[in-house]
Design a protein around this motif. Structure first.
Motif, PDB file in Angstrom:
ATOM      1  N   ALA A 146       0.832  -1.198   0.000  1.00  0.00           N
ATOM      2  CA  ALA A 146       0.000   0.000   0.000  1.00  0.00           C
ATOM      3  C   ALA A 146       0.869   1.250   0.000  1.00  0.00           C
ATOM      4  O   ALA A 146       2.029   1.226   0.410  1.00  0.00           O
ATOM      5  CB  ALA A 146      -0.901   0.001   1.236  1.00  0.00           C
ATOM      6  N   MET A 147       0.293   2.325  -0.462  1.00  0.00           N
ATOM      7  CA  MET A 147       0.990   3.608  -0.449  1.00  0.00           C
ATOM      8  C   MET A 147       1.306   3.994   0.998  1.00  0.00           C
ATOM      9  O   MET A 147       0.439   3.883   1.876  1.00  0.00           O
ATOM     10  CB  MET A 147       0.108   4.697  -1.063  1.00  0.00           C
ATOM     11  CG  MET A 147      -0.137   4.515  -2.538  1.00  0.00           C
ATOM     12  SD  MET A 147       1.307   4.839  -3.548  1.00  0.00           S
ATOM     13  CE  MET A 147       1.365   6.614  -3.452  1.00  0.00           C
ATOM     14  N   PRO A 148       2.526   4.451   1.244  1.00  0.00           N
ATOM     15  CA  PRO A 148       2.817   4.957   2.591  1.00  0.00           C
ATOM     16  C   PRO A 148       2.040   6.250   2.820  1.00  0.00           C
ATOM     17  O   PRO A 148       1.685   6.943   1.869  1.00  0.00           O
ATOM     18  CB  PRO A 148       4.329   5.203   2.559  1.00  0.00           C
ATOM     19  CG  PRO A 148       4.677   5.340   1.123  1.00  0.00           C
ATOM     20  CD  PRO A 148       3.663   4.549   0.344  1.00  0.00           C
ATOM     21  N   ARG A 149       1.776   6.544   4.063  1.00  0.00           N
ATOM     22  CA  ARG A 149       1.076   7.790   4.438  1.00  0.00           C
ATOM     23  C   ARG A 149       1.918   8.499   5.481  1.00  0.00           C
ATOM     24  O   ARG A 149       2.163   7.964   6.566  1.00  0.00           O
ATOM     25  CB  ARG A 149      -0.308   7.494   5.009  1.00  0.00           C
ATOM     26  CG  ARG A 149      -1.217   6.775   4.062  1.00  0.00           C
ATOM     27  CD  ARG A 149      -1.557   7.621   2.870  1.00  0.00           C
ATOM     28  NE  ARG A 149      -2.436   6.864   1.988  1.00  0.00           N
ATOM     29  CZ  ARG A 149      -3.129   7.395   1.027  1.00  0.00           C
ATOM     30  NH1 ARG A 149      -3.050   8.676   0.786  1.00  0.00           N
ATOM     31  NH2 ARG A 149      -3.889   6.641   0.285  1.00  0.00           N
ATOM     32  N   TRP A 150       2.360   9.695   5.163  1.00  0.00           N
ATOM     33  CA  TRP A 150       3.215  10.465   6.055  1.00  0.00           C
ATOM     34  C   TRP A 150       2.415  11.647   6.590  1.00  0.00           C
ATOM     35  O   TRP A 150       1.808  12.399   5.831  1.00  0.00           O
ATOM     36  CB  TRP A 150       4.434  10.974   5.287  1.00  0.00           C
ATOM     37  CG  TRP A 150       5.550  11.360   6.190  1.00  0.00           C
ATOM     38  CD1 TRP A 150       5.749  12.595   6.750  1.00  0.00           C
ATOM     39  CD2 TRP A 150       6.608  10.534   6.668  1.00  0.00           C
ATOM     40  NE1 TRP A 150       6.866  12.578   7.548  1.00  0.00           N
ATOM     41  CE2 TRP A 150       7.419  11.321   7.500  1.00  0.00           C
ATOM     42  CE3 TRP A 150       6.952   9.204   6.472  1.00  0.00           C
ATOM     43  CZ2 TRP A 150       8.551  10.828   8.130  1.00  0.00           C
ATOM     44  CZ3 TRP A 150       8.078   8.710   7.091  1.00  0.00           C
ATOM     45  CH2 TRP A 150       8.865   9.516   7.912  1.00  0.00           C
ATOM     46  N   TYR A 151       2.418  11.776   7.906  1.00  0.00           N
ATOM     47  CA  TYR A 151       1.684  12.854   8.570  1.00  0.00           C
ATOM     48  C   TYR A 151       2.619  13.604   9.491  1.00  0.00           C
ATOM     49  O   TYR A 151       3.796  13.251   9.617  1.00  0.00           O
ATOM     50  CB  TYR A 151       0.509  12.274   9.374  1.00  0.00           C
ATOM     51  CG  TYR A 151      -0.554  11.683   8.485  1.00  0.00           C
ATOM     52  CD1 TYR A 151      -1.523  12.486   7.895  1.00  0.00           C
ATOM     53  CD2 TYR A 151      -0.577  10.320   8.209  1.00  0.00           C
ATOM     54  CE1 TYR A 151      -2.488  11.949   7.061  1.00  0.00           C
ATOM     55  CE2 TYR A 151      -1.540   9.773   7.380  1.00  0.00           C
ATOM     56  CZ  TYR A 151      -2.492  10.594   6.813  1.00  0.00           C
ATOM     57  OH  TYR A 151      -3.436  10.061   5.991  1.00  0.00           O
ATOM     58  N   TRP A 152       2.107  14.622  10.131  1.00  0.00           N
ATOM     59  CA  TRP A 152       2.864  15.311  11.165  1.00  0.00           C
ATOM     60  C   TRP A 152       3.260  14.235  12.168  1.00  0.00           C
ATOM     61  O   TRP A 152       2.412  13.504  12.651  1.00  0.00           O
ATOM     62  CB  TRP A 152       2.014  16.391  11.838  1.00  0.00           C
ATOM     63  CG  TRP A 152       1.501  17.446  10.892  1.00  0.00           C
ATOM     64  CD1 TRP A 152       0.282  17.477  10.310  1.00  0.00           C
ATOM     65  CD2 TRP A 152       2.212  18.581  10.426  1.00  0.00           C
ATOM     66  NE1 TRP A 152       0.182  18.568   9.502  1.00  0.00           N
ATOM     67  CE2 TRP A 152       1.345  19.279   9.557  1.00  0.00           C
ATOM     68  CE3 TRP A 152       3.487  19.095  10.647  1.00  0.00           C
ATOM     69  CZ2 TRP A 152       1.723  20.450   8.919  1.00  0.00           C
ATOM     70  CZ3 TRP A 152       3.858  20.268  10.012  1.00  0.00           C
ATOM     71  CH2 TRP A 152       2.987  20.930   9.169  1.00  0.00           C
ATOM     72  N   GLY A 153       4.515  14.082  12.422  1.00  0.00           N
ATOM     73  CA  GLY A 153       4.969  13.053  13.342  1.00  0.00           C
ATOM     74  C   GLY A 153       5.445  11.793  12.659  1.00  0.00           C
ATOM     75  O   GLY A 153       5.849  10.856  13.325  1.00  0.00           O
TER      76      GLY A 153
END
Length: 154
Positions: free
Chosen positions: A139-146
């Motif tokens: 799956a596509m990685p998901r990068w968020y604050w943190g």
């Protein structure tokens, strides 16, 4: 509610500007120039790169709808041997391209961009040995604050 990194950056136009600026910087780099200027490059490489980064940073799933999953991205870069120096240069071009694209200068935002790209380069490098298999269906990685979300969206 805190905006996604995609929203904070300025949405799709910001990521297209970032991808264009990054591509330009890579073409100007004496070491990165070769992989970025070869004739087999997809004609919409910059637009696809922008869509990929936008999706990773919380934007719409345009890349995965039109181009495939994360396994495909890793497969494109797998088996090329030790590219540690190219990876370091790639990250530096990315960081400088954020300035060129006039993305927000907020230090926390910029730290997230750098952290994401360093993580992404490290992941690509983990598949650099000849014959290394990339798992299918990632799956596509998901990068968020943190940082990286524990469970990528599927």
């Amino acid at each position: 509610m805190q905006p996604t990194l995609f929203e904070f950056a300025g949405g799709s136009p910001a990521f297209l500007a970032l991808a264009n600026a990054h591509h330009t910087r890579c073409l100007q780099d004496p070491e990165l120039n070769h992989p970025f200027s070869h004739p087999g490059r997809h004609p919409r490489h910059v637009e696809r790169l922008a869509a990929y980064w936008a999706e990773v940073m919380g934007g719409p799933p345009a890349y995965s709808r039109e181009c495939g999953d994360h396994s495909g991205v890793l497969h494109l870069h797998a088996g090329n041997g030790d590219m540690s120096e190219l990876g370091r240069r790639f990250v530096e071009c990315f960081v400088r391209a954020a300035d060129d694209a006039e993305l927000p200068g907020d230090p926390e935002f910029r730290a997230e961009l750098r952290a994401y790209m360093q993580w992404a380069v490290d992941e690509v490098l983990s598949y650099s040995d000849s014959g290394t298999a990339v798992p299918a269906g990632l799956a596509m990685p998901r990068w968020y604050w943190g940082g990286l979300q524990d469970e990528p969206a599927r």
